[in-house]
Enzyme design. Structure first.
Site, PDB file in Angstrom:
ATOM      1  N   LYS A  53      -6.146  -6.571 -29.017  1.00 41.89           N
ATOM      2  CA  LYS A  53      -4.905  -7.154 -29.794  1.00 41.89           C
ATOM      3  C   LYS A  53      -5.137  -8.264 -30.739  1.00 41.89           C
ATOM      4  O   LYS A  53      -4.829  -8.544 -31.745  1.00 41.89           O
ATOM      5  CB  LYS A  53      -3.996  -7.564 -28.528  1.00 41.89           C
ATOM      6  CG  LYS A  53      -3.419  -6.545 -27.904  1.00 41.89           C
ATOM      7  CD  LYS A  53      -2.797  -7.030 -26.758  1.00 41.89           C
ATOM      8  CE  LYS A  53      -2.383  -5.589 -25.978  1.00 41.89           C
ATOM      9  NZ  LYS A  53      -1.438  -5.999 -24.524  1.00 41.89           N
ATOM     10  N   GLN A  97      -0.441 -10.984 -21.003  1.00 42.00           N
ATOM     11  CA  GLN A  97      -1.149  -9.621 -20.593  1.00 42.00           C
ATOM     12  C   GLN A  97      -1.025  -9.497 -19.044  1.00 42.00           C
ATOM     13  O   GLN A  97      -1.196 -10.297 -18.215  1.00 42.00           O
ATOM     14  CB  GLN A  97      -3.008  -9.833 -20.766  1.00 42.00           C
ATOM     15  CG  GLN A  97      -3.406  -8.502 -20.716  1.00 42.00           C
ATOM     16  CD  GLN A  97      -2.913  -7.401 -21.446  1.00 42.00           C
ATOM     17  OE1 GLN A  97      -2.317  -7.581 -22.612  1.00 42.00           O
ATOM     18  NE2 GLN A  97      -3.159  -6.089 -21.096  1.00 42.00           N
ATOM     19  N   ASP A 120       6.395  -8.249 -26.900  1.00 41.12           N
ATOM     20  CA  ASP A 120       6.164  -6.944 -25.720  1.00 41.12           C
ATOM     21  C   ASP A 120       7.314  -6.389 -25.441  1.00 41.12           C
ATOM     22  O   ASP A 120       7.355  -5.104 -24.946  1.00 41.12           O
ATOM     23  CB  ASP A 120       5.546  -7.674 -24.404  1.00 41.12           C
ATOM     24  CG  ASP A 120       4.039  -7.348 -24.235  1.00 41.12           C
ATOM     25  OD1 ASP A 120       3.592  -6.512 -24.938  1.00 41.12           O
ATOM     26  OD2 ASP A 120       3.475  -7.982 -23.498  1.00 41.12           O
TER      27      ASP A 120
END
Ligand code: GUN
Length: 286
Positions: A53, A97, A120
């Site tokens: 990422k 995460q 997200d």
């Protein structure tokens, strides 16, 4: 028939080039889109994901911050970090995460992220916005699947889409996105008594269970489009999806491979969401 591949690497490259151009334009207006990636603990798979990422940010010209903390970090300390990032004007997207260590309530942490920075798309506000068709952030994996269907010019109106899996991250938002494009949607899961009876009716199948060979050739209508979200290992330790690729590619019209299918698209859509967050910030100032 041998299905056409929907190449997630090629589509990602194309989309990331367009992201990089839009990032360059924003920079001329004094704004560099910024993503903060927060990793708690030492899960090896998570370490690979967050590195990818951060690299994607670098490749598209975005600013990124990687914050790594030990597995003993307290929930209160993590919430304090999220709060600081919510108030940091150089950060347009915040990604914590998952999975988090068991002593931290992941839902509480996600809800602490400002919905304006929830790239997200996991916040309840983002889920609600998708549900009612309002602007927000769409979760990156199902959003990437929609881009893959778009890339082959597939018109979902009036088509029957079957989603296998009902997770908050993929299955449920996937069903809502397909519905928004006027598909008739069936969501199947572990309690579905006859999965094959459902999938045989489908024009589009999205497999998102996390189990090998959930979908085999005998379960697919000839000419169907098959999207494989799975990420598993076979007996030889090789990466494979939820779909029996060798068999299903002989029946489907289009199919996504694993690796090189949905996987790269997830990170690409994270870049798109972060860019859009920065663009919305600019529009709000105007
Ligand atoms: N863990 C596995 N996939 C994801 C993802 O897309 N976002 C976050 N935050 N954690 C994950």
């Amino acid at each position: 028939m041998t299905a056409q591949l929907i190449d997630g690497n090629a589509l990602s490259r194309q989309l990331r080039e367009s992201v990089a151009q839009r990032v360059a334009t924003l920079k001329t207006q004094g704004i560099t889109p910024g993503l903060a990636v927060v990793l708690v603990g030492d899960n090896p798979a998570s370490q690979v994901y967050v590195r990818n990422k951060v690299k994607a940010c670098h490749d598209t010209g975005m600013h990124s911050v990687l914050e790594q903390y030990g597995a003993t970090m307290t929930e209160a300390d993590l919430l304090a970090r999220v709060d600081a990032l919510n108030n940091d004007p150089t950060i347009h997207g915040i990604l914590v995460q998952l999975p988090l260590p068991a002593h931290i309530d992941a839902h509480k942490v996600i809800e602490a992220i400002s919905p304006a920075k929830d790239v997200d798309g996991f916040h309840v506000a983002s889920a609600g916005a998708l549900m009612v068709g309002q602007p927000g952030f769409w979760p990156c994996t199902p959003y990437g699947c929609m881009k893959m269907l778009e890339s082959i010019g597939y018109n979902l109106r009036g088509k029957h889409a079957v989603v296998i899996g009902r997770s908050n991250i993929v299955g449920k938002p996937m069903a809502l996105m397909l519905l928004q494009q006027n598909a008739t949607v069936t969501v199947c899961h572990s309690a579905t008594p006859d999965l094959k009876a459902m999938t045989l009716q489908a024009d589009v199948i999205v497999a998102a269970v996390g189990k090998r060979n959930v979908l085999t050739a005998d379960m697919v209508k000839p000419g169907a489009v098959v999207i494989d979200v799975g990420m598993n290992r076979n007996d030889e330790g090789k990466l494979c999806g939820d779909v029996d690729f060798a068999g299903v590619k002989e029946v489907a019209s289009h199919i996504t491979p694993v690796p090189g299918g949905v996987g790269p698209m997830t990170i690409t859509m994270l870049m798109v969401n972060t860019l859009e967050s920065a663009e919305r910030g600019l529009a709000a100032q105007a």
